[in-house]
Design a protein around this motif. Structure first.
Motif, PDB file in Angstrom:
ATOM      1  N   THR A 109      44.987 -17.681  23.193  1.00 56.33           N
ATOM      2  CA  THR A 109      44.055 -18.371  23.966  1.00 56.33           C
ATOM      3  C   THR A 109      43.449 -19.425  23.471  1.00 56.33           C
ATOM      4  O   THR A 109      42.851 -19.285  22.309  1.00 56.33           O
ATOM      5  CB  THR A 109      43.266 -17.572  25.010  1.00 56.33           C
ATOM      6  N   THR A 140      49.732 -12.512  22.759  1.00 53.96           N
ATOM      7  CA  THR A 140      49.462 -13.926  23.060  1.00 53.96           C
ATOM      8  C   THR A 140      48.381 -14.489  22.351  1.00 53.96           C
ATOM      9  O   THR A 140      47.346 -13.768  21.541  1.00 53.96           O
ATOM     10  CB  THR A 140      49.233 -13.916  24.752  1.00 53.96           C
ATOM     11  N   ASP A 184      41.796 -15.321  35.325  1.00 52.79           N
ATOM     12  CA  ASP A 184      42.867 -15.408  36.046  1.00 52.79           C
ATOM     13  C   ASP A 184      43.626 -16.891  36.240  1.00 52.79           C
ATOM     14  O   ASP A 184      44.336 -17.324  36.872  1.00 52.79           O
ATOM     15  CB  ASP A 184      42.197 -15.498  37.862  1.00 52.79           C
ATOM     16  N   LEU A 185      42.981 -17.879  35.198  1.00 52.29           N
ATOM     17  CA  LEU A 185      43.872 -18.930  34.950  1.00 52.29           C
ATOM     18  C   LEU A 185      44.558 -19.020  33.642  1.00 52.29           C
ATOM     19  O   LEU A 185      45.087 -20.136  33.182  1.00 52.29           O
ATOM     20  CB  LEU A 185      42.931 -20.321  35.197  1.00 52.29           C
ATOM     21  N   VAL A 186      44.765 -18.141  32.982  1.00 56.51           N
ATOM     22  CA  VAL A 186      45.363 -18.183  31.689  1.00 56.51           C
ATOM     23  C   VAL A 186      47.059 -17.523  32.071  1.00 56.51           C
ATOM     24  O   VAL A 186      47.255 -17.012  33.037  1.00 56.51           O
ATOM     25  CB  VAL A 186      44.864 -17.254  30.527  1.00 56.51           C
ATOM     26  N   LYS A 187      47.903 -18.081  31.238  1.00 56.52           N
ATOM     27  CA  LYS A 187      49.466 -18.052  31.487  1.00 56.52           C
ATOM     28  C   LYS A 187      49.827 -16.428  31.401  1.00 56.52           C
ATOM     29  O   LYS A 187      50.433 -16.001  32.429  1.00 56.52           O
ATOM     30  CB  LYS A 187      50.313 -18.738  30.334  1.00 56.52           C
ATOM     31  N   GLU A 188      49.357 -15.925  30.357  1.00 54.00           N
ATOM     32  CA  GLU A 188      49.588 -14.541  30.097  1.00 54.00           C
ATOM     33  C   GLU A 188      48.433 -13.636  30.231  1.00 54.00           C
ATOM     34  O   GLU A 188      47.688 -13.639  29.404  1.00 54.00           O
ATOM     35  CB  GLU A 188      49.943 -14.479  28.719  1.00 54.00           C
ATOM     36  N   ARG A 189      48.444 -12.942  31.240  1.00 57.14           N
ATOM     37  CA  ARG A 189      47.484 -12.076  31.615  1.00 57.14           C
ATOM     38  C   ARG A 189      47.677 -10.692  31.260  1.00 57.14           C
ATOM     39  O   ARG A 189      48.785 -10.018  31.210  1.00 57.14           O
ATOM     40  CB  ARG A 189      46.899 -11.868  32.958  1.00 57.14           C
ATOM     41  N   SER A 217      38.330 -19.145  37.819  1.00 60.75           N
ATOM     42  CA  SER A 217      38.921 -20.309  38.229  1.00 60.75           C
ATOM     43  C   SER A 217      37.871 -20.709  39.437  1.00 60.75           C
ATOM     44  O   SER A 217      37.983 -21.923  39.825  1.00 60.75           O
ATOM     45  CB  SER A 217      40.285 -20.262  38.909  1.00 60.75           C
ATOM     46  N   ASP A 268      38.801 -18.785  26.295  1.00 54.84           N
ATOM     47  CA  ASP A 268      39.474 -18.256  27.084  1.00 54.84           C
ATOM     48  C   ASP A 268      40.064 -16.777  26.742  1.00 54.84           C
ATOM     49  O   ASP A 268      39.903 -16.225  25.420  1.00 54.84           O
ATOM     50  CB  ASP A 268      40.819 -18.978  27.590  1.00 54.84           C
TER      51      ASP A 268
END
Ligand code: MN3
Length: 255
Positions: A198, A196, A207-212, A112, A202
């Motif tokens: 992306t 998941t 650090d900016l994806v929904k499911e890490r 990010s 991605d």
């Protein structure tokens, strides 16, 4: 004509030819001569200067994954697309050295803070390094470990359930992107596998994806990964792709 008068130009030409041959070999392998000493996935250890990344040589030939993935797709994908991400990433990092010399994983975990160009190309490099290693010729990829199978059964009910969930996530990723099996933790800190997807390049480390989570399996569903052979049939590509999964590598990533 004496030997002496010929020897210098000949030697020079021979050297030149040798140089050209090395250049062609490197081009075939998809690596630039200057990148031969650089390690993939991590930056070079020079104290000064920006991080510099390079492709790892493929662990098999371009045709090794046939008939599931054709040689032409592999060659273009590796030596044009992946090489392009690496070239662009190095260019971006050389232009902005403000973040210092971080590893690829460190960059992704703080993506990010970077430009969209770094996000796309650092993601592209990481994802493809993982993708190449996660495949092996048909019949050569081993099988899921007992520990991985037990975790899959606990989290999805069965191996087939996990597979169809991952296929569905990858199939319904609109446009270009990736389908993932990731390792996460539940609220009590217990290991948990999850599916998941992306967009673009991605990935679940960002650090900016929904499911890490930690990528265990990643499947490329950009059209460049399958279009020459499968045309618009992403579902068929995904179904066949499981034949070339390198379970030895997947097992290693799980543990
Ligand atoms: Mn790709």
């Amino acid at each position: 004509m004496s030997n002496n008068s010929n020897s210098k130009p000949l030697t020079r030409r021979e050297l030149l030819e040798a140089g050209v041959a090395i250049g062609s070999l490197a081009a075939l392998a998809g690596i630039l001569p200057g990148d031969l000493l650089a390690q993939s996935g991590s930056s070079t250890t020079t104290a000064q200067g920006p991080a510099h990344f390079a492709l790892t040589p493929l662990p098999y030939s371009f045709s090794a994954l046939e008939p599931v993935i054709d040689a032409e797709t592999m060659e273009i994908h590796y030596s044009k697309h992946h090489q392009g991400y690496v070239n662009n990433l190095n260019k971006e990092l050389a232009a902005d050295t403000s973040k210092g010399n971080r590893s690829l994983e460190q960059m992704l975990e703080s993506i990010s803070q970077y430009s969209t160009a770094v996000r796309n190309n650092a993601g592209g490099h990481y994802n493809h390094e993982l993708f190449w290693k996660s495949m092996a010729p048909v019949g050569k990829g081993g099988k899921p470990s007992e520990a991985l199978l037990a975790q899959i059964e606990a989290d999805f009910g069965s191996f087939d359930q996990m597979k169809s969930q991952l296929n569905r996530a990858a199939l319904s990723q609109f446009g270009s992107g990736w389908g993932w099996l990731i390792l996460t933790e539940d609220s009590s800190g217990k290991k948990k596998l999850a599916i998941t997807a992306t967009p673009n390049q991605d990935n679940p480390l960002m650090d900016l994806v929904k499911e890490r989570g930690k990528p265990v399996i990643g499947v490329d569903v950009w059209e460049h990964a399958y279009y020459l052979k499968y045309r618009n049939n992403r579902a068929d590509y995904l179904e066949k792709w499981w034949q070339v999964v390198n379970w030895e590598e997947v097992n290693r990533r799980f543990t």
